[in-house]
Design an enzyme around this catalytic site. Structure first.
Site, PDB file in Angstrom:
ATOM      1  N   ALA A  97       0.819  -1.217   0.000  1.00  0.00           N
ATOM      2  CA  ALA A  97       0.000   0.000   0.000  1.00  0.00           C
ATOM      3  C   ALA A  97       0.848   1.261   0.000  1.00  0.00           C
ATOM      4  O   ALA A  97       0.341   2.345  -0.258  1.00  0.00           O
ATOM      5  CB  ALA A  97      -0.936   0.003   1.198  1.00  0.00           C
ATOM      6  N   LYS A  98       2.133   1.128   0.317  1.00  0.00           N
ATOM      7  CA  LYS A  98       3.103   2.237   0.291  1.00  0.00           C
ATOM      8  C   LYS A  98       2.569   3.477   0.997  1.00  0.00           C
ATOM      9  O   LYS A  98       2.665   4.595   0.493  1.00  0.00           O
ATOM     10  CB  LYS A  98       3.512   2.553  -1.144  1.00  0.00           C
ATOM     11  CG  LYS A  98       4.185   1.382  -1.860  1.00  0.00           C
ATOM     12  CD  LYS A  98       4.651   1.751  -3.253  1.00  0.00           C
ATOM     13  CE  LYS A  98       5.353   0.588  -3.921  1.00  0.00           C
ATOM     14  NZ  LYS A  98       4.407  -0.508  -4.300  1.00  0.00           N
ATOM     15  N   ARG A  99       2.047   3.276   2.192  1.00  0.00           N
ATOM     16  CA  ARG A  99       1.493   4.392   2.950  1.00  0.00           C
ATOM     17  C   ARG A  99       2.612   5.230   3.562  1.00  0.00           C
ATOM     18  O   ARG A  99       3.661   4.716   3.935  1.00  0.00           O
ATOM     19  CB  ARG A  99       0.563   3.884   4.050  1.00  0.00           C
ATOM     20  CG  ARG A  99      -0.670   3.144   3.541  1.00  0.00           C
ATOM     21  CD  ARG A  99      -1.526   4.031   2.630  1.00  0.00           C
ATOM     22  NE  ARG A  99      -2.862   3.497   2.449  1.00  0.00           N
ATOM     23  CZ  ARG A  99      -3.342   3.001   1.319  1.00  0.00           C
ATOM     24  NH1 ARG A  99      -2.564   2.949   0.253  1.00  0.00           N
ATOM     25  NH2 ARG A  99      -4.585   2.563   1.240  1.00  0.00           N
TER      26      ARG A  99
END
Length: 279
Positions: A97-99
């Site tokens: 999700a590369k938050r």
């Protein structure tokens, strides 16, 4: 009850099932190549097939959240079910999700993916540190509490990444190397391996100028369709190669919807990685 730390669980899964992560990336062209419509029914069929085919035999499955989010709440429901079923079958789930954010917003992202009992609880989460490594603290803290892990973007394979990751700080170290050093500090003393990993592209060539031995896992995209092969891994990762988790997506998924072909492809990649890293 807190889980055993992610690093220990990942080490065992890699040793038992082979060091391989297969992406679950239901983008429109792949659904089409499977003979599926680009709609919620196609998404559901695709995801269920991948999980049924692979979750009981690969170490890691990595759903790309964006390809589910684009269908709104119904897509998120499919993602929740996929995560649940994959974990029940024994695969570790890394949510791609590369938050990345600050303060209470970063804490909310952490609660979404790293709080035990949350609908999208995953064994690990990909995160972006480019608001400063310290901005990840809510995720680091909750991962430790839950027995989960993180994969921090450090040296990515996309060409645009270099303008940030290769930028040199006042201390003479570039940003990518700084992220690796911060992760090594997080993992210090953890055995058999720490839970805080880096994302390092398998297509980057010789990385001997970097200290990749962070006592944690290195998630390595780029195997298969992006051009890297398992045989390239020792040359890229050197002494840290045993902790590399190569990620393959299209290289395996293009064999669907045939379940046997998906399984055969995943086993072949895992065997090639084992041979390359000398396991």
């Amino acid at each position: 009850m807190t889980l055993e730390p992610f690093g220990a669980r990942l080490r065992r899964a890699m040793d038992e099932r082979g060091p391989l992560c297969v992406g679950i990336d239901p983008h429109a062209s792949l659904l089409q190549s499977w003979g599926l419509n680009d709609d919620i029914q196609g998404l559901e069929r695709f995801s269920r097939t991948v999980v049924d085919a692979l979750a009981d035999r690969v170490a890691v499955l990595k759903p790309q959240s964006a390809f589910f989010e684009r269908f709104g709440s119904r897509g998120i429901a499919v993602l929740e079910k996929s995560v649940e079923q994959a974990r029940e079958a024994g695969a570790l789930v890394v949510m791609d999700a590369k938050r990345g954010d600050i303060g209470s917003t970063m804490a909310a992202y952490a609660e979404t993916f790293l709080r035990k009992g949350a609908p999208l609880f995953s064994d690990a989460l990909t995160v972006s540190p480019y608001l400063g490594y310290g901005s990840l603290k809510p995720a680091v803290d909750l991962a430790r509490e839950s027995g989960a892990g993180l994969f921090v973007l450090a040296l990515t394979s996309n060409p645009e990444g270099g303008e940030v990751q290769h930028a040199v700080r006042a201390d003479g170290r570039n940003v990518g190397a700084t992220m690796l050093a911060r992760l090594a500090a997080e993992n210090a003393g953890d055995a058999p391996m720490g839970s805080f990993g880096a994302v390092v592209g398998a297509t980057l060539g010789d990385l001997s100028q970097y200290e990749l031995d962070i006592n944690g896992p290195l998630l390595a995209p780029g195997i298969g369709a992006q051009g890297a092969t398992p045989a390239d891994l020792p040359g890229v990762f050197g002494a840290a190669v045993r902790n590399v988790v190569p990620n393959v997506s299209r290289g395996v998924l293009r064999h669907g919807p045939d379940v046997a072909a998906l399984r055969e492809s995943a086993v072949r990649f895992a065997d090639e990685v084992r041979a390359a890293v000398g396991e």
